[in-house]
Design an enzyme around this catalytic site. Structure first.
Site, PDB file in Angstrom:
ATOM      1  N   GLU A  69       0.820  -1.209   0.000  1.00 44.32           N
ATOM      2  CA  GLU A  69       0.000   0.000   0.000  1.00 44.32           C
ATOM      3  C   GLU A  69       0.861   1.270   0.000  1.00 44.32           C
ATOM      4  O   GLU A  69       0.520   2.257  -0.653  1.00 44.32           O
ATOM      5  CB  GLU A  69      -0.961   0.009   1.195  1.00 44.32           C
ATOM      6  CG  GLU A  69      -2.106  -0.986   1.071  1.00 44.32           C
ATOM      7  CD  GLU A  69      -2.976  -0.736  -0.162  1.00 44.32           C
ATOM      8  OE1 GLU A  69      -2.992   0.399  -0.673  1.00 44.32           O
ATOM      9  OE2 GLU A  69      -3.634  -1.679  -0.618  1.00 44.32           O
ATOM     10  N   TYR A  72      -6.516   6.889   3.716  1.00 44.65           N
ATOM     11  CA  TYR A  72      -6.670   5.823   2.729  1.00 44.65           C
ATOM     12  C   TYR A  72      -5.915   4.562   3.146  1.00 44.65           C
ATOM     13  O   TYR A  72      -6.467   3.455   3.179  1.00 44.65           O
ATOM     14  CB  TYR A  72      -6.191   6.260   1.331  1.00 44.65           C
ATOM     15  CG  TYR A  72      -5.921   5.038   0.509  1.00 44.65           C
ATOM     16  CD1 TYR A  72      -6.993   4.309  -0.002  1.00 44.65           C
ATOM     17  CD2 TYR A  72      -4.630   4.532   0.354  1.00 44.65           C
ATOM     18  CE1 TYR A  72      -6.776   3.121  -0.692  1.00 44.65           C
ATOM     19  CE2 TYR A  72      -4.410   3.343  -0.333  1.00 44.65           C
ATOM     20  CZ  TYR A  72      -5.483   2.649  -0.846  1.00 44.65           C
ATOM     21  OH  TYR A  72      -5.274   1.468  -1.488  1.00 44.65           O
ATOM     22  N   ASP A 124      -9.353   6.024  -2.455  1.00 45.23           N
ATOM     23  CA  ASP A 124      -8.181   6.520  -3.174  1.00 45.23           C
ATOM     24  C   ASP A 124      -8.658   7.188  -4.470  1.00 45.23           C
ATOM     25  O   ASP A 124      -9.855   7.404  -4.657  1.00 45.23           O
ATOM     26  CB  ASP A 124      -7.219   5.366  -3.480  1.00 45.23           C
ATOM     27  CG  ASP A 124      -7.754   4.509  -4.597  1.00 45.23           C
ATOM     28  OD1 ASP A 124      -8.987   4.375  -4.706  1.00 45.23           O
ATOM     29  OD2 ASP A 124      -6.955   3.986  -5.391  1.00 45.23           O
TER      30      ASP A 124
END
Length: 361
Positions: A33, A116, A134
């Site tokens: 991520e 996020y 996102d």
DNA sequence: TACCCGTGGTA
DNA sequence: TTACCAAGGGT
């Protein structure tokens, strides 16, 4: 269940096989991520695989040297992500016994993890019922629900998070979040969306009103300035001088060939370089022949960099007047020092690789 | 809040 | 060439 059932069904059939999807451990999810922030999947894949070989778990990362971490990150950009990752790993080992916090709220306390990323890790790795909005999700939801608020405004972001949460299927947040992102990446693309094959086009308001190109609503960016900069390749025997950039600056903690921006008061490129070296290193340099011209675009400005082979007079020793680390480096060990793209091109040319990378003139 | 922070791809 | 965009976060 509205569009969500169709979305999940589509995702089940069309999800890409990605290295971080075969094992959704907290560590792998976290690393992926962070790497994926503002960075496309295809770019991340080789970095992710090399990273897992080099730093297979959080303990390996926490005990690594920052320079090794930055070298592993070199080329990905936004280097604060790597420094934050390193700091966060050390913090988690010290504070949480090496276990990443399991809740979105606690994850946000780690450097480099915002709204996020906290939602993504918590939902994918720990199954928490939280949304993760996102750029893809913003685009999909803004189109599907015809959101006319600017997507990056406070009100727009609030509305999009509210919509994401309102339709989240309990117990399946990880798939739901990833399905929205996958749809945004593969079908609901920024330009030329593939509406004819979209599994949820039927209920999409932007599709109905032919507003795809106007959703999400974005605001105009300002023009990017173009700077002329110089860099000194100061050689002494088989060594060359490198300076380390400040940790919080552009390309923070990476190494560079010293130099700086051309100013109005500089008579020419050579004068610019002599002034910059005098300011940063407290010495007068002899500017020799040109060593390439390089164009490069950073996140919010562009440069044309002129490199010059330079030398110091005998007995003259550069001083770190701005507190920066300096290093005399053998040419063949230049690959060991993490650098941004332009400095790496210069370094490679010095080593004798890629002799034609520099532009003519 | 707007601005800072990389690099590669695309129109 | 330029502008925009990409699984954003920090300040």
């Amino acid at each position: 269940m509205e569009f969500v059932q169709q979305l999940l069904e589509w995702y089940g059939k069309n999800a890409r096989e990605l290295p971080w999807r075969s094992d959704t451990s907290a560590y792998k999810t976290w690393i992926s991520e962070i790497m994926l922030q503002q960075t496309q999947v295809e770019m991340v894949i080789p970095y992710f695989n090399r990273w897992m070989d080099q730093f297979p778990d959080i303990y390996a990362l926490a005990s690594a040297d920052e320079q090794a971490v930055l070298s592993a990150w070199e080329g990905l950009g936004y280097y604060s992500r790597a420094r934050n990752l390193h700091r966060a790993a050390q913090y988690v080992v010290q504070t949480f016994g090496g276990q990443l916090p399991r809740s979105s709220e606690l994850l946000k306390s780690l450097p480099g993890i915002g709204d996020y990323t906290a939602g993504a890790i918590a939902s994918i790795a720990f199954g928490e019922d939280v949304p993760a909005v996102d750029g893809n999700v913003r685009r999909v939801l803004a189109r599907y629900f015809d959101v006319s608020l600017p997507a990056r405004s406070h009100a727009g972001a609030q509305e999009l998070w509210r919509l994401a949460e309102a339709h989240l299927p309990p117990g399946r947040a990880g798939d739901y979040n990833q399905a929205l992102m996958e749809l945004g990446a593969l079908i609901c693309r920024p330009k030329n969306p593939l509406c004819s094959t979209c599994p949820i086009a039927e209920g999409c308001r932007a599709y109905l009103f032919d507003l795809q190109a106007l959703r999400p609503v974005t605001t105009r960016g300002k023009k990017t300035p173009h700077l002329t900069v110089t860099a000194a390749v100061i050689r002494r025997g088989d060594q060359v001088l490198l300076a380390q950039r400040p940790p919080d600056a552009l390309l923070g903690s990476l190494w560079e060939f010293p130099g700086g921006t051309l100013e109005e008061s500089d008579a020419d490129l050579s004068a610019c370089l002599q002034r910059e070296i005098q300011e940063e290193l407290g010495v007068a340099i002899n500017v020799g022949q040109a060593f390439g011209r390089y164009r490069h675009a950073y996140s919010h400005f562009k440069i044309t960099l002129h490199a010059f082979l330079c030398s110091l007079s005998p007995g003259v020793e550069p001083q770190p007047l701005e507190g920066q680390n300096l290093a005399w480096v053998k040419i063949e060990t230049l690959p060991d020092y993490p650098m941004g793209k332009v400095d790496r091109q210069i370094a490679r040319r010095l080593i004798g690789e890629d002799d034609n990378e520099a532009l003519p003139g």
